[in-house]
Design a protein around this motif. Structure first.
Motif, mmCIF file in Angstrom:
data_model
loop_
_atom_site.group_PDB
_atom_site.id
_atom_site.type_symbol
_atom_site.label_atom_id
_atom_site.label_comp_id
_atom_site.label_asym_id
_atom_site.label_seq_id
_atom_site.Cartn_x
_atom_site.Cartn_y
_atom_site.Cartn_z
ATOM 1 N N THR A 45 0.852 -1.183 0.000
ATOM 2 C CA THR A 45 0.000 0.000 0.000
ATOM 3 C C THR A 45 0.889 1.234 0.000
ATOM 4 O OG1 THR A 45 -1.765 -1.136 1.208
ATOM 5 C CG2 THR A 45 -1.799 1.269 1.224
ATOM 6 N N VAL A 161 -7.263 4.593 -4.515
ATOM 7 C CA VAL A 161 -8.280 5.083 -3.586
ATOM 8 C C VAL A 161 -8.069 6.571 -3.388
ATOM 9 C CG1 VAL A 161 -9.298 4.828 -1.296
ATOM 10 C CG2 VAL A 161 -8.295 2.840 -2.439
ATOM 11 N N ILE A 184 -7.448 -3.265 2.019
ATOM 12 C CA ILE A 184 -6.070 -2.787 2.007
ATOM 13 C C ILE A 184 -5.143 -3.752 2.740
ATOM 14 C CG2 ILE A 184 -4.560 -0.965 2.936
ATOM 15 C CD1 ILE A 184 -6.782 1.032 2.237
ATOM 16 N N LEU A 192 -3.120 4.883 -2.065
ATOM 17 C CA LEU A 192 -4.106 5.533 -1.209
ATOM 18 C C LEU A 192 -3.821 7.025 -1.099
ATOM 19 C CD1 LEU A 192 -6.404 5.413 0.956
ATOM 20 C CD2 LEU A 192 -4.609 4.899 2.633
ATOM 21 N N THR A 194 -4.984 10.288 0.859
ATOM 22 C CA THR A 194 -5.739 10.704 2.026
ATOM 23 C C THR A 194 -4.984 11.796 2.767
ATOM 24 O OG1 THR A 194 -6.763 9.978 4.110
ATOM 25 C CG2 THR A 194 -4.717 8.896 3.473
#
Length: 231
Positions: A45, A161, A184, A192, A194
């Motif tokens: 990730t 994401v 995940i 990702l 965020t």
């Protein structure tokens, strides 16, 4: 299929420039990405952090093929990449059901695969009573739940994401966050985006900090997050 060093995706000096299309002379040119290089490997990730407008969402759209880089080289060694972003490709005049099918196909599913996932996606989105109504009648929360549920249920070699873990009301957010974290923490490869530092530290193996379309810093989550927050 994977690359010669085991990678799923490789970007080498990738850049992307777009025009605003506004102004007497056709608008100004904006260099959204400059000299971006990194690899993504199976099961990892990778977190992307940075201020609003730094190029994170643009980079995800380049990776999916929505945008085409005008400099550098991007090599995809995987068959299917899924972008989990709210309302991507939605048409407000079509029903929720039609948008669901089209969005699944947009993310790489066949029509048959999309129809097979239809009821499960509707159930997760909690939209059974509204799925045949036009999307323009949906609240922003309902549209967000549909977009999230489509992306979550898609099977992909690499999942992208884009800032969606805060979607919906409190009860749906709890369900969505649990489901997303389970995905995940599996063998799924994920990029990702965020702003949530706790999610970055908990979920990510590596982090890239983007600033003005460039890689400012990359490495293990904690030191990169600390440098970013201090900056």
């Amino acid at each position: 299929m994977i690359g010669p060093d085991g990678q799923l995706l490789e970007l080498e000096h990738v850049g992307f420039t777009y025009s605003t299309g506004i102004g007497f002379y056709g608008g100004r040119r904006v260099e959204a990405l400059r000299d971006i290089s990194f690899r993504v490997f199976p099961g990892e990730t990778l977190g992307l952090i940075g201020r609003n407008g730094c190029g994170k969402s643009t980079l995800l759209r380049v990776i999916t093929g929505i945008f085409r880089p005008d400099r550098g080289r991007m090599t995809r060694y995987c068959d299917r990449i899924s972008l989990l972003a709210l309302n991507v490709g939605f048409d407000p005049n079509l029903s929720g059901s039609d948008n669901l099918i089209i969005s699944c196909m947009f993310l790489g599913a066949s029509r048959r695969e999309a129809r097979a996932m239809h009821d499960e996606i509707v159930d997760f989105a909690e939209l059974e009573e509204y799925i045949n109504q036009p999307l323009k009648t949906y609240s922003s929360g309902m549209r967000a739940r549909l977009g999230f549920s489509v992306g979550l249920k898609m099977q992909a070699d690499l999942m992208l994401v884009d800032e969606v873990l805060g979607v919906g009301d409190a009860s749906f957010r709890a369900k969505a966050t649990k489901a997303m974290k389970a995905r995940i923490n599996s063998e799924q490869a994920v990029i990702l985006v965020t702003h949530n530092g706790d999610n970055i530290k908990e979920l990510c193996d590596r982090v890239i900090w983007l600033e003005n379309g460039e890689v400012r810093e990359s490495g293990e989550p904690e030191p990169v997050m600390e440098a970013y927050l201090e900056y």
